[in-house]
Design an enzyme around this catalytic site. Sequence first.
Site, PDB file in Angstrom:
ATOM      1  N   GLU A 111     -11.823  22.753  -3.679  1.00  0.00           N
ATOM      2  CA  GLU A 111     -10.518  23.643  -2.874  1.00  0.00           C
ATOM      3  C   GLU A 111      -9.072  22.354  -3.829  1.00  0.00           C
ATOM      4  OE1 GLU A 111     -10.371  24.963   0.942  1.00  0.00           O
ATOM      5  OE2 GLU A 111     -12.386  24.808   0.671  1.00  0.00           O
ATOM      6  N   LYS A 113      -6.271  18.817  -2.245  1.00  0.00           N
ATOM      7  CA  LYS A 113      -6.205  18.134  -1.711  1.00  0.00           C
ATOM      8  C   LYS A 113      -4.399  18.211  -1.547  1.00  0.00           C
ATOM      9  CE  LYS A 113      -7.833  14.154   1.229  1.00  0.00           C
ATOM     10  NZ  LYS A 113      -6.365  13.665   1.171  1.00  0.00           N
ATOM     11  N   ASP A 115      -1.017  17.303   0.125  1.00  0.00           N
ATOM     12  CA  ASP A 115      -0.897  16.329   0.999  1.00  0.00           C
ATOM     13  C   ASP A 115      -0.109  16.318   1.571  1.00  0.00           C
ATOM     14  OD1 ASP A 115      -0.839  13.405   1.625  1.00  0.00           O
ATOM     15  OD2 ASP A 115       0.655  12.430  -0.343  1.00  0.00           O
ATOM     16  N   TYR A 222      -7.621  26.247   5.409  1.00  0.00           N
ATOM     17  CA  TYR A 222      -8.503  25.793   4.768  1.00  0.00           C
ATOM     18  C   TYR A 222     -10.229  25.950   5.501  1.00  0.00           C
ATOM     19  CZ  TYR A 222      -7.692  21.224   5.887  1.00  0.00           C
ATOM     20  OH  TYR A 222      -7.067  19.869   6.452  1.00  0.00           O
ATOM     21  N   LYS A 309     -10.424  11.812  -5.676  1.00  0.00           N
ATOM     22  CA  LYS A 309      -9.235  10.684  -5.554  1.00  0.00           C
ATOM     23  C   LYS A 309      -8.518  11.244  -6.722  1.00  0.00           C
ATOM     24  CE  LYS A 309      -7.108  10.462  -2.492  1.00  0.00           C
ATOM     25  NZ  LYS A 309      -6.908   9.958  -1.257  1.00  0.00           N
ATOM     26  N   CYS A 403      -2.884 -21.965  10.247  1.00  0.00           N
ATOM     27  CA  CYS A 403      -2.279 -21.377  10.591  1.00  0.00           C
ATOM     28  C   CYS A 403      -0.528 -21.139  11.156  1.00  0.00           C
ATOM     29  CB  CYS A 403      -2.697 -20.866  12.392  1.00  0.00           C
ATOM     30  SG  CYS A 403      -1.576 -19.291  13.235  1.00  0.00           S
ATOM     31  N   CYS A 406       0.975 -20.764  14.657  1.00  0.00           N
ATOM     32  CA  CYS A 406       0.629 -21.815  15.615  1.00  0.00           C
ATOM     33  C   CYS A 406      -0.079 -23.422  14.999  1.00  0.00           C
ATOM     34  CB  CYS A 406      -0.383 -21.137  16.970  1.00  0.00           C
ATOM     35  SG  CYS A 406      -2.501 -21.316  16.135  1.00  0.00           S
ATOM     36  N   CYS A 421      -7.860 -18.553  12.822  1.00  0.00           N
ATOM     37  CA  CYS A 421      -7.211 -19.097  13.621  1.00  0.00           C
ATOM     38  C   CYS A 421      -8.277 -19.256  14.837  1.00  0.00           C
ATOM     39  CB  CYS A 421      -5.749 -18.938  13.812  1.00  0.00           C
ATOM     40  SG  CYS A 421      -5.148 -20.189  15.022  1.00  0.00           S
ATOM     41  N   CYS A 427      -2.103 -18.694  20.252  1.00  0.00           N
ATOM     42  CA  CYS A 427      -1.569 -18.745  19.039  1.00  0.00           C
ATOM     43  C   CYS A 427      -0.916 -17.118  19.344  1.00  0.00           C
ATOM     44  CB  CYS A 427      -2.331 -17.900  18.088  1.00  0.00           C
ATOM     45  SG  CYS A 427      -1.702 -17.807  16.647  1.00  0.00           S
TER      46      CYS A 427
END
Length: 665
Positions: A111, A113, A115, A222, A309, A403, A406, A421, A427
């Site tokens: 079937e 697909k 969206d 479906y 896909k 980082c 921080c 980090c 942080c």
Amino acid sequence: MNVKEQIEALRKELREHNYNYYVLDNATISDYDFDIKLKELQVLEEKHPEFYDTSSPTLRVGGEVTKNFATIVHENRMYSLDNSYSKEDLEDWEKRIQRVLGGVEVQFTCELKYDGASISLTYEDGKLKQAVTRGDGFQGDEATTNVKTIKSVPLQLKGDYPPKFEIRGEIVLPFEGFKKMNEERIAAGEDPYMNPRNTASGSLKLQDSAVVAQRPLDCLLYGIVGENTGVTSQFQMLEKARDWGFKVPTIAKLCKTTTEVMEFVEYWDIHRHDLPYETDGVVIKVNSLRYQEELGYTSKSPRWAMAYKFKAEQVSTVLNEITYQVGRTGAITPVANLEPVLLAGTTVKRASLHNADQIEKLDIRERDTVFVEKGGEIIPKIIKVDLEKRPQDSVPTKYITHCPECHEELFRTEGDAKHYCVNYYGCPPQITGRIQHYISRKAMDIEGLGGETVELLFKEGLITNYADLYTLTKEDVLPLERMAEKSAENLIAGVATSVKIPFERVMFALGIRFVGETVAKKLAKAYKNIDALMAATVEELILVDEIGQRIAESVVEFFQNEKNVEIVNRLKEYGVQFEISADKLLNQTEKLKGQTFVVSGVFETVSRNDLKKMIEDNGGKVGSSISSKTSFLVAGDKMGPSKLAKAEKLGISIISEQDFIEKVS
């Protein structure tokens, strides 16, 4: 003809006209005549409210306002699909199927697909009872009022439908309707909508159903879910659903081989652009429902279905800058900030670069022209660099060493792709990230509190960890930006209500590294309360089903941290659930501990789902396929022959439904 008969006759006639126009695309009455009859019915219903019917065609015009969309737990989980991108992927999938089923001939239903926004519709006695969005697959938002305005959704079924069942599908917005909506918005001086899918999804969350009724939404169905539905195959399911009045796409094919499947895929990869809706692939399902039941599910998706896909759309654009994000666990993610470009109907400004290895592998640099792809991922990714367009003064990217938030030095352990980090409590993005995880839907599901509000609360010094949420007052939060009195009350009420969330979800909410939803449930079930879990050693944790060394070490490390223990103790004081409820414990035993059961077939006394719950409630494990580790096969009517043959070959004990019930009685 009395008033009641008059009303029922009008309803029947209008339903038929609706079905002909919106499902069969074959109008049998003019729009004007339809509106006249609908108005006539509305007048009669207003004068005679005693004949109110939830499936009346007059409800399609909307008008009801929904202030809060209730969260509904799906009776049957809405799984996601595994993706494939090549014939080899499909062939590997077919081999896995054959290994489980024992080499029987398998047919596949293909079937398209579509969206859109996934929806689950529940029907009882032929009437639409409830419409729930997919949400996280376990629970979603009730959208019944809005869905009733969609003309292709039948409010009353016809034919030999089952007394109760769910049917799954997609709410979509056809290209033509989407184009017209945008023309109207532009004419009114408003910004156009970006793409049909997001517009369809957003429509389901509009508060005024009269506005939804004005949108040309469609619903393509479906998949039927439920027991005793009277269907034996996916292809038959599609045909039956059409007979009952659902709009089921006619583009579907029964295939015997993956070669036939690929022919279907290749044809529609080209011709999908002629369709009135967005499509992004083909869904391939094992046709036999009995084989589907034998194949079962992984923790995320059905083993009997695969989404192929279509080739992802690619565009090229310029990478302006590479920045770095810090996650709640301290993981650093490099992000490509792009020159805005339209990709698959969405304007893309950012793309994930994943980690330092990926940047080095593709030699990605700032000011490069790059190719961006969306594919099966929500977040776009860079797939290659256009080296011919690279500036002459370009320099290789040097990954950051400290980082960005921080400024602590980053660490990377051997075998780990990510830099981290380790400034866990200092942080800012880690602090707010943990709180945002704590309040999220799958965790504590705190209504009235979102990510932006968490950031504001932290910035104002009102919270530094998730335990602080329980000390907030309305007076604390009212001064926050865009915070009205009602919003403040909802926030405080949402936090207060969260103390009712069960232990297994609290475990997930704590944000222990590597402890996802499934692991959290396993730990809660094994230890029953937080104190027992906090006292557990790595060696003891490893003995719990599906808990490995890495998870065990992470759990022990979390509870060895004094600050974490202090926060947990505070949460206990505020009433957060840190033990399995007495009601739940009442129904749980260890009678089946160490035993694995595979359930197959149709049962008379209890449903298959209830049988599985009984196994888990009594300390057993539910297996999806027969193996040497299987203790018992619980065999129902119409059980798959391959499971039976494999069980006999391996010497697995085969018991009946009644045998099992006696075991746990």
